[in-house]
Scaffold this motif. Structure first.
Motif, PDB file in Angstrom:
ATOM      1  N   ASP A 176       9.799 -28.077  45.609  1.00 51.43           N
ATOM      2  CA  ASP A 176       9.588 -28.965  44.711  1.00 51.43           C
ATOM      3  C   ASP A 176       8.806 -30.317  45.540  1.00 51.43           C
ATOM      4  N   PHE A 177       7.739 -30.527  45.180  1.00 55.10           N
ATOM      5  CA  PHE A 177       6.897 -31.738  45.868  1.00 55.10           C
ATOM      6  C   PHE A 177       6.040 -32.565  45.056  1.00 55.10           C
ATOM      7  N   SER A 178       6.111 -33.944  45.025  1.00 58.17           N
ATOM      8  CA  SER A 178       5.492 -34.955  44.253  1.00 58.17           C
ATOM      9  C   SER A 178       4.682 -35.674  45.142  1.00 58.17           C
ATOM     10  N   LEU A 179       3.419 -35.837  45.232  1.00 54.29           N
ATOM     11  CA  LEU A 179       2.581 -36.601  46.047  1.00 54.29           C
ATOM     12  C   LEU A 179       3.103 -38.103  45.710  1.00 54.29           C
ATOM     13  N   ARG A 180       3.016 -38.269  44.415  1.00 53.66           N
ATOM     14  CA  ARG A 180       3.297 -39.817  43.943  1.00 53.66           C
ATOM     15  C   ARG A 180       4.640 -40.309  44.481  1.00 53.66           C
ATOM     16  N   ASP A 181       5.711 -39.216  44.197  1.00 49.58           N
ATOM     17  CA  ASP A 181       7.110 -39.707  44.555  1.00 49.58           C
ATOM     18  C   ASP A 181       7.339 -39.861  46.305  1.00 49.58           C
ATOM     19  N   PHE A 182       6.598 -38.926  46.960  1.00 52.55           N
ATOM     20  CA  PHE A 182       6.501 -38.991  48.350  1.00 52.55           C
ATOM     21  C   PHE A 182       6.035 -40.291  49.021  1.00 52.55           C
ATOM     22  N   TRP A 183       4.699 -40.530  48.394  1.00 51.48           N
ATOM     23  CA  TRP A 183       3.949 -41.532  48.850  1.00 51.48           C
ATOM     24  C   TRP A 183       4.672 -43.166  48.574  1.00 51.48           C
ATOM     25  N   GLU A 184       5.499 -42.994  47.156  1.00 56.49           N
ATOM     26  CA  GLU A 184       5.868 -44.157  47.010  1.00 56.49           C
ATOM     27  C   GLU A 184       7.458 -44.198  47.854  1.00 56.49           C
ATOM     28  N   GLY A 185       7.919 -43.359  47.904  1.00 56.01           N
ATOM     29  CA  GLY A 185       9.129 -43.363  49.050  1.00 56.01           C
ATOM     30  C   GLY A 185       8.825 -43.801  50.459  1.00 56.01           C
ATOM     31  N   LEU A 186       7.619 -43.588  50.951  1.00 60.09           N
ATOM     32  CA  LEU A 186       7.200 -43.805  52.175  1.00 60.09           C
ATOM     33  C   LEU A 186       6.783 -45.345  52.427  1.00 60.09           C
ATOM     34  N   ARG A 187       6.519 -46.135  51.073  1.00 58.85           N
ATOM     35  CA  ARG A 187       6.162 -47.407  51.067  1.00 58.85           C
ATOM     36  C   ARG A 187       7.388 -48.032  50.536  1.00 58.85           C
ATOM     37  N   ASP A 188       8.477 -47.487  50.477  1.00 57.31           N
ATOM     38  CA  ASP A 188       9.549 -48.374  50.089  1.00 57.31           C
ATOM     39  C   ASP A 188      10.186 -48.874  51.362  1.00 57.31           C
ATOM     40  N   PRO A 189      10.504 -50.132  51.573  1.00 58.71           N
ATOM     41  CA  PRO A 189      11.123 -50.643  52.748  1.00 58.71           C
ATOM     42  C   PRO A 189      12.402 -50.355  52.755  1.00 58.71           C
ATOM     43  N   GLY A 190      13.185 -50.281  51.785  1.00 59.39           N
ATOM     44  CA  GLY A 190      14.696 -49.725  51.489  1.00 59.39           C
ATOM     45  C   GLY A 190      14.859 -48.525  51.714  1.00 59.39           C
ATOM     46  N   LEU A 191      14.129 -47.742  51.573  1.00 58.96           N
ATOM     47  CA  LEU A 191      14.295 -46.135  51.934  1.00 58.96           C
ATOM     48  C   LEU A 191      14.041 -46.284  53.531  1.00 58.96           C
ATOM     49  N   ARG A 192      12.997 -46.872  53.828  1.00 62.82           N
ATOM     50  CA  ARG A 192      12.823 -46.505  55.358  1.00 62.82           C
ATOM     51  C   ARG A 192      13.711 -47.219  56.305  1.00 62.82           C
ATOM     52  N   ARG A 193      14.424 -48.203  55.565  1.00 60.18           N
ATOM     53  CA  ARG A 193      15.686 -48.776  56.625  1.00 60.18           C
ATOM     54  C   ARG A 193      16.800 -47.977  56.493  1.00 60.18           C
ATOM     55  N   LEU A 194      16.820 -47.198  55.304  1.00 58.80           N
ATOM     56  CA  LEU A 194      18.072 -46.497  55.245  1.00 58.80           C
ATOM     57  C   LEU A 194      17.806 -44.943  56.112  1.00 58.80           C
ATOM     58  N   ILE A 195      16.500 -44.631  56.171  1.00 65.23           N
ATOM     59  CA  ILE A 195      16.489 -43.575  56.911  1.00 65.23           C
ATOM     60  C   ILE A 195      16.560 -43.989  58.273  1.00 65.23           C
ATOM     61  N   PHE A 196      16.116 -45.176  58.895  1.00 60.94           N
ATOM     62  CA  PHE A 196      16.278 -45.594  60.096  1.00 60.94           C
ATOM     63  C   PHE A 196      17.857 -45.428  60.781  1.00 60.94           C
ATOM     64  N   LYS A 197      18.467 -46.071  59.843  1.00 58.84           N
ATOM     65  CA  LYS A 197      19.900 -46.183  60.103  1.00 58.84           C
ATOM     66  C   LYS A 197      20.881 -45.144  59.853  1.00 58.84           C
ATOM     67  N   ASN A 198      20.307 -44.045  59.347  1.00 58.56           N
ATOM     68  CA  ASN A 198      21.149 -43.120  59.179  1.00 58.56           C
ATOM     69  C   ASN A 198      20.384 -41.598  59.358  1.00 58.56           C
ATOM     70  N   TRP A 199      19.675 -41.593  60.239  1.00 55.66           N
ATOM     71  CA  TRP A 199      18.718 -40.488  60.244  1.00 55.66           C
ATOM     72  C   TRP A 199      19.719 -39.408  61.007  1.00 55.66           C
ATOM     73  N   LYS A 200      20.606 -39.458  61.692  1.00 55.76           N
ATOM     74  CA  LYS A 200      21.524 -38.541  62.262  1.00 55.76           C
ATOM     75  C   LYS A 200      22.126 -37.523  61.319  1.00 55.76           C
ATOM     76  N   THR A 201      22.665 -38.429  60.340  1.00 53.89           N
ATOM     77  CA  THR A 201      23.532 -38.010  59.037  1.00 53.89           C
ATOM     78  C   THR A 201      22.673 -37.251  58.252  1.00 53.89           C
ATOM     79  N   GLY A 202      21.187 -37.870  58.077  1.00 53.08           N
ATOM     80  CA  GLY A 202      20.299 -36.796  57.252  1.00 53.08           C
ATOM     81  C   GLY A 202      19.977 -35.694  57.615  1.00 53.08           C
ATOM     82  N   VAL A 203      19.906 -35.568  59.069  1.00 53.01           N
ATOM     83  CA  VAL A 203      19.513 -34.224  59.712  1.00 53.01           C
ATOM     84  C   VAL A 203      20.573 -33.200  59.544  1.00 53.01           C
TER      85      VAL A 203
END
Length: 283
Positions: free
Chosen positions: A175-202
């Protein structure tokens, strides 16, 4: 205990084995009156009560436009219907931030969709779990962690995990949504969450794809469980994770009336939102 939950008590290892023979732990909290419901039936009952009171329920209907004229709110939907109302309650789950923005609400908090996946024990091994078993939650995250749940139909579910989805309706990796994916990339909160927790995410993705590491995680609480005890199929749902702009997670209920005085938005309703739904309605 401070909430006066009946029968709640601390138990040692011996008592734990009497309650759940297959579980390993140092100590536990036993809540003998904790129960479970089929919430789909609860939701259907809510809908019946609403219809009996004169309301209408429209399923699979998207809101395409919301506007306010004087003291009235006008709503248009994808099937061509138009509604006029004095009051509106927005409880849109993974789209709660979008609905709030459409009525002039704040961009904060934003919503990130995380898919939760459950494994299911084979029926012949379901006896290994007697009730509901929860680990001590990680205070860094607003979820309970992987737990063992005996459902009303006798099935035993193991999970959920938490995997970032590329669609707000992403119940599978396909399941993939271009709108949802692009909006997520632009979200500063989500980017910071991924940066701080990337090991857990992997790690979450790895355990999602491969059964053995998932089983290894379960063995921390139930040493005897093995891959052969678990079905190949999964059950999944999408969690609406509310984020601040700094990447911090909102782990409490959030209600917003800042846009229009006659519109209430449920911006965040984490677990136990379903359990608390009647109490929330009274608020």
């Amino acid at each position: 205990m401070q909430n006066n939950v009946p029968g709640l008590r601390l138990v040692d290892q011996e008592e734990m084995r009497q309650i759940e023979p297959e579980i390993k732990g140092l100590k536990g909290i036993h809540s003998p009156f904790t129960g479970i419901v089929d919430f789909s039936q609860v939701a259907q009952s809510y809908a019946k009560d609403f219809k009996d009171a004169g309301g209408d329920v429209h399923l699979s209907t998207n809101v395409t436009n919301i506007s306010r004229m004087a003291d009235d709110i006008h709503i248009s939907t994808s099937d061509g219907r138009k509604f006029q109302t004095k009051f509106m309650i927005g409880c849109a789950g993974v789209n709660s931030d979008r609905l709030a923005r459409d009525t002039g609400g704040s961009t904060n908090p934003s919503i990130a969709p995380f898919r939760g996946e459950w494994r299911v024990m084979k029926p012949e091994y379901a006896h290994m779990v007697k009730g509901l078993i929860y680990p001590v939650p990680d205070p860094r995250y607003p979820w309970l962690g992987v737990h063992f749940t005996r459902k009303m139909n006798g099935e035993v579910w193991l999970g959920p995990n938490a995997v970032l989805s590329t669609s707000r309706n992403g119940y599978n990796y396909s399941d993939f949504s271009l709108r949802d994916f692009w909006e997520g990339l632009r979200d500063p909160g989500l980017r910071r969450l991924i940066f701080k927790n990337w090991k857990t995410g992997v790690g979450e993705v790895y355990r999602s794809i491969f059964l053995n590491p998932y089983v290894k995680m379960l063995q921390e609480y139930m040493p005897k469980i093995q891959g052969k005890h678990i079905e190949n199929s999964k059950r999944s749902g999408v969690r609406a994770l509310a984020l601040n702009a700094d990447g911090s997670l909102i782990d409490d209920f959030s209600f917003d009336t800042s846009a229009w005085p006659n519109a209430l938005h449920v911006r965040n309703a984490p677990s136990p939102a379903a359990t608390s739904s009647l109490a929330i309605a009274k608020v």
